[in-house]
Enzyme design. Sequence first.
Site: not given
Length: 499
Positions: A13, A48, A76, A94, A342
């Site tokens: 961050a 991820a 990914k 997807p 996220t």
Amino acid sequence: MIRSIAIVGGGTAGWSAAACLARFLAKRQTKITLVDSAAIGTVGVGEASVPNIHNFNAWLGLDELDFIETTQGTFKLGIRFDDWRERGSSFFHPFGKYGVGFEGMEFHQCLAKARELKDDSALADYSLPIALARGDRFAQPLLDAKSPLTDYGYAYHFDATLYARRLKRYAIERGVAHLDRRIADVRLAENGDIAAVEFDDGSSLQADFFIDCSGFRALLIEGALRTGYESWQRWLPCDSAVAFPCERSPGSLSPYTVATAREAGWTWKIPLQHRVGNGYVYARDLLSDDAATSALIAQMPSAPAASPNYQRFTAGMRKRFWNRNCVALGLAGGFIEPLESTSINLVHRGLSVLMDYWPGIPVDERRAAAANRHFELEQQHIRDFIILHYKLTARRDTELWRQVAAMDVPDSLQHRIDTFRSCGTLLQYDAESFKPESWLTMFNGFGVLQESFDSRVNDIDVPRMLGALGVIRESVRRASSEALPHEQFVAKFCPAPRA
Ligand SMILES: Cc1cc2nc3c(=O)[nH]c(=O)nc-3n(C[C@H](O)[C@H](O)[C@H](O)COP(=O)(O)OP(=O)(O)OC[C@H]3O[C@@H](n4cnc5c(N)ncnc54)[C@H](O)[C@@H]3O)c2cc1C
């Protein structure tokens, strides 16, 4: 004008903020200083992403293949969800649309009509990223595509520590100052704004504006400003995680994350070039740390290559993302479990909102309020999307799954579920990270059927539409078989140096 900014924290961050603001403020005389503490370190997980990382990296001007090489990254195409609907089930989320609409109708409404006519094709048959993932293949989307099928999103898996290091180099090259100090206290001005952070060696750093990236400690936004935290634990009961990397055996490299539902939560498997990241996210009142650790090790592809990294958290968000002359990003601002990867996306989205409402000094409260409203919505939509993964389960085999299947969900989410069930409409609002096709994936993956479809579908040329479905399925099959295996693609275009 803001003349000085202090960024507190040097994890993903903090360095994302430093790089982004160095670029944003390049033509202004604003001094940016980032303070972190090597002795404290960073959270050390987070591998991820979602496709929005393209926008962030593009804003900085980072080259994609160089980014993959320097972060031991892989591509990914989405996430494979195993055992979520019930044990033995599997579906793929997807980053891309399904099929192609017909005569102005949305694709999924056409497919619903086809199903009524006993067409037994699966939604997944209409997704090129899913077909690629099934064969462990990868191809970049074609920007000048003749077919919308070849225009899909993708994200990356990467070593977040290496990503932060890359962003650090970028920021420092553009004039960001770096201090390695431990913050012992935060000094407030008479009006209640933050005046300075004070270090344990007696020195301090003053600034006009502060960005709190201090991780779960939330030193400024909570420690000093007492902003408050809105907990979402009643919907997201997992509050712990254990993570281990392990060696990756060469031979196949999956272009996707695997998220597997488990006894008291779920595990992840994330393939990087130099290792596989593994973790178990669980509810600690239902599973002990030791039991979670053993369960995780038992399903890892090889032995742990490091000691376990345990984390505790409470799902939720800070009541205000922006409070006085401080904005909180990353774990300091809140946390939603990493089921859809996220968090780093929210860091980047938060920076985008901050730039949209960039303040002067003193801060105009109306701007802060608008930014807060925007970012709050963004987080709530993601929260709803994650809760959906639990609420729709048909599993009843353990306490966690019984609890989440029975829980009441936020009205905003219930409304989406009810609307889809009744007529197949995929509601979409402002500030949404997940597009309608992602919601469709979840409804379909969990077996939620739309009870009727858009009545306009009855007016289209149905035999031609059924023919078009066949053409799409064949195009997907052919295009996917022509792509390179993901491992070969990475080895050819963006191999990382050996770790
Ligand atoms: C189990 C788990 C899995 C995750 N997986 C993903 C994922 O797959 N994808 C994703 O996008 N996100 C993921 N995340 C979230 C992701 O790890 C974080 O959002 C991201 O790393 C940003 O963290 P941060 O920079 O906010 O905090 P941190 O990495 O904790 O950094 C905090 C910084 O503050 C500094 N600091 C703290 N106190 C002081 C002090 N007193 N003085 C000076 N400096 C101080 C520290 O030195 C450090 O530099 C995951 C998180 C968890 C817990």
